[in-house]
Design a protein around this motif. Structure first.
Motif, mmCIF file in Angstrom:
data_model
loop_
_atom_site.group_PDB
_atom_site.id
_atom_site.type_symbol
_atom_site.label_atom_id
_atom_site.label_comp_id
_atom_site.label_asym_id
_atom_site.label_seq_id
_atom_site.Cartn_x
_atom_site.Cartn_y
_atom_site.Cartn_z
ATOM 1 N N TYR A 120 40.842 49.006 33.726
ATOM 2 C CA TYR A 120 41.018 48.613 35.125
ATOM 3 C C TYR A 120 39.821 49.078 35.959
ATOM 4 O O TYR A 120 39.147 50.048 35.615
ATOM 5 N N GLN A 121 39.584 48.375 37.057
ATOM 6 C CA GLN A 121 38.475 48.680 37.937
ATOM 7 C C GLN A 121 38.985 49.178 39.283
ATOM 8 O O GLN A 121 40.153 48.956 39.644
ATOM 9 N N GLU A 125 45.066 46.135 41.809
ATOM 10 C CA GLU A 125 46.472 46.358 42.136
ATOM 11 C C GLU A 125 47.293 46.106 40.865
ATOM 12 O O GLU A 125 47.315 44.991 40.342
ATOM 13 N N VAL A 126 47.961 47.153 40.411
ATOM 14 C CA VAL A 126 48.584 47.106 39.090
ATOM 15 C C VAL A 126 50.036 47.595 39.162
ATOM 16 O O VAL A 126 50.299 48.650 39.752
ATOM 17 N N PRO A 127 50.982 46.875 38.578
ATOM 18 C CA PRO A 127 52.369 47.361 38.523
ATOM 19 C C PRO A 127 52.452 48.673 37.725
ATOM 20 O O PRO A 127 51.689 48.894 36.788
ATOM 21 N N SER A 218 48.513 42.471 30.486
ATOM 22 C CA SER A 218 48.986 42.862 31.812
ATOM 23 C C SER A 218 49.037 41.673 32.757
ATOM 24 O O SER A 218 48.528 40.585 32.459
ATOM 25 N N GLN A 219 49.607 41.886 33.914
ATOM 26 C CA GLN A 219 49.550 40.896 34.966
ATOM 27 C C GLN A 219 48.116 40.794 35.489
ATOM 28 O O GLN A 219 47.301 41.701 35.307
ATOM 29 N N ALA A 220 47.822 39.675 36.131
ATOM 30 C CA ALA A 220 46.474 39.452 36.658
ATOM 31 C C ALA A 220 46.130 40.480 37.736
ATOM 32 O O ALA A 220 46.987 40.903 38.523
ATOM 33 N N THR A 221 44.882 40.900 37.752
ATOM 34 C CA THR A 221 44.372 41.788 38.796
ATOM 35 C C THR A 221 43.071 41.197 39.332
ATOM 36 O O THR A 221 42.552 40.194 38.828
ATOM 37 N N GLN A 222 42.530 41.844 40.336
ATOM 38 C CA GLN A 222 41.286 41.372 40.943
ATOM 39 C C GLN A 222 40.153 41.291 39.922
ATOM 40 O O GLN A 222 39.389 40.329 39.895
ATOM 41 N N LEU A 228 44.747 41.846 31.690
ATOM 42 C CA LEU A 228 43.978 42.766 30.847
ATOM 43 C C LEU A 228 44.716 42.946 29.528
ATOM 44 O O LEU A 228 45.863 43.402 29.502
ATOM 45 N N LEU A 229 44.075 42.560 28.434
ATOM 46 C CA LEU A 229 44.683 42.737 27.118
ATOM 47 C C LEU A 229 44.420 44.166 26.651
ATOM 48 O O LEU A 229 43.275 44.560 26.436
#
Length: 332
Positions: A120-121, A125-127, A218-222, A228-229
């Protein structure tokens, strides 16, 4: 010539008896068959040749220790720490689908420490659920710190929650100072304590679902519009190489001080086993000696044998070992 033949015959007999006595010493007695002089044994894993300096093998259901090596000595847990991080977060959060923003402030420190990342960067925004997958599969330190700061306000305060949970689980030789497993001389545990943690955490459905996954999208992020696999740091195919082991999941760890380490569990012949190893020589990118040890040990416990009191061997699959007698195990 006859004397030489007799000598060789006697020598062979002595060597066979010596081998059987040494081999039998590595066996754990299970029971004595009713109405028989036949003992049933389960092969205990031979830990003398593994790469790891510490090891603990247990039956999952009973908690019975089948083999151990320095299991009560203090070790550095490295990223096995993240099992405690995950279970504390799961038990502290009501909504696992709440979205958190990953702060850019945590990255300079993590880069400096060369911490493992999920990918992640800053400002993603991540659940919370996706962050938990990031903690346990790719061992993402950015996920651990984000969750720790959210739950407790700071990593120091979160470490106190970790220590409270450790005390609750009778992990009396464990102390946490961070959520990531990055090296700190004060962050220590034992394999025995980690077994208490793992057995407890696996009772939680969310924890078990995550740690038994080999990968997760994962769900889509910015920074990851297609998601993200994330993949487990464990090579399932390596441990299951010969098809005898149904590897279920686990958590690896590595620092220069801790060496390669891993907590895992697998099913062999229908029964689940827990295995924790630590301090295998190697590096973050090298031969996976901790996984090689796991494959070796899990394969060993799939072997069951029955011995009679005269040391005659009768090999049977584990699934057939119940209350055999002389009629069901013919002596040859």
């Amino acid at each position: 010539m006859e004397n030489l033949t007799e000598f060789l015959r006697n020598l062979a007999a002595v060597l066979i008896v010596a081998f059987l006595m040494i081999f039998a010493a590595s066996l754990i007695p299970v029971q004595k068959a009713q109405g028989s002089n036949t003992f049933l044994y389960a092969l205990s894993a031979d830990l003398s040749h593994i790469h790891s300096q510490y090891a603990l093998l247990e039956e999952m259901e009973s908690g019975k220790i089948l083999a151990s090596k320095n299991m009560q000595d203090a070790i550095y847990p490295a990223s096995m720490t993240k099992m405690m991080t995950a279970i504390v977060v799961i038990e502290s959060v009501e909504n696992l689908y709440e979205t958190l923003v990953i702060s850019e402030d945590i990255y300079p420190y993590l880069y400096e420490q060369e911490a493992s990342m999920a990918g992640y960067q800053p400002n993603d925004e991540v659940p919370i659920l996706d962050l938990l997958y990031g903690v346990l599969l790719p061992s993402g330190a950015e996920c651990s710190l984000t969750l720790a700061n959210y739950v407790a306000g700071s990593e120091e305060a979160f470490a106190q929650l970790m220590n409270e949970k450790a005390s609750e689980l009778n992990m009396n030789h464990t102390h946490f100072v961070n959520s990531t497993g990055l090296h700190n001389d004060q962050q220590v545990t034992t394999l025995e304590d980690l077994s208490y943690l793992m057995r407890y955490a696996l009772k939680n459905e969310t924890f078990k679902e995550i740690i038994t996954s080999s990968e997760y999208l994962s769900q889509a992020t910015q920074s990851h519009p297609e998601g993200l696999l994330m993949k487990s740091t464990i090579s399932y195919s390596l441990i299951e190489e010969n098809g005898q082991v149904d590897f279920l999941g686990g958590k690896t760890g590595y620092t220069g001080e801790a060496g390669q380490c891993m907590a895992s569990f697998a099913k062999v012949n229908g029964k689940e086993y827990l295995l924790i190893t630590a301090q295998a020589d190697g590096a973050a990118v090298s031969m996976p000696y901790h996984m090689m040890d796991a494959r070796d040990i899990y394969e060993q416990i799939g072997i069951y044998k029955a011995y009679d009191e005269n040391m005659r061997i009768h090999q049977k699959p584990a699934s057939l070992l119940h209350k055999y007698n002389r009629d069901t195990i013919p002596l040859k």
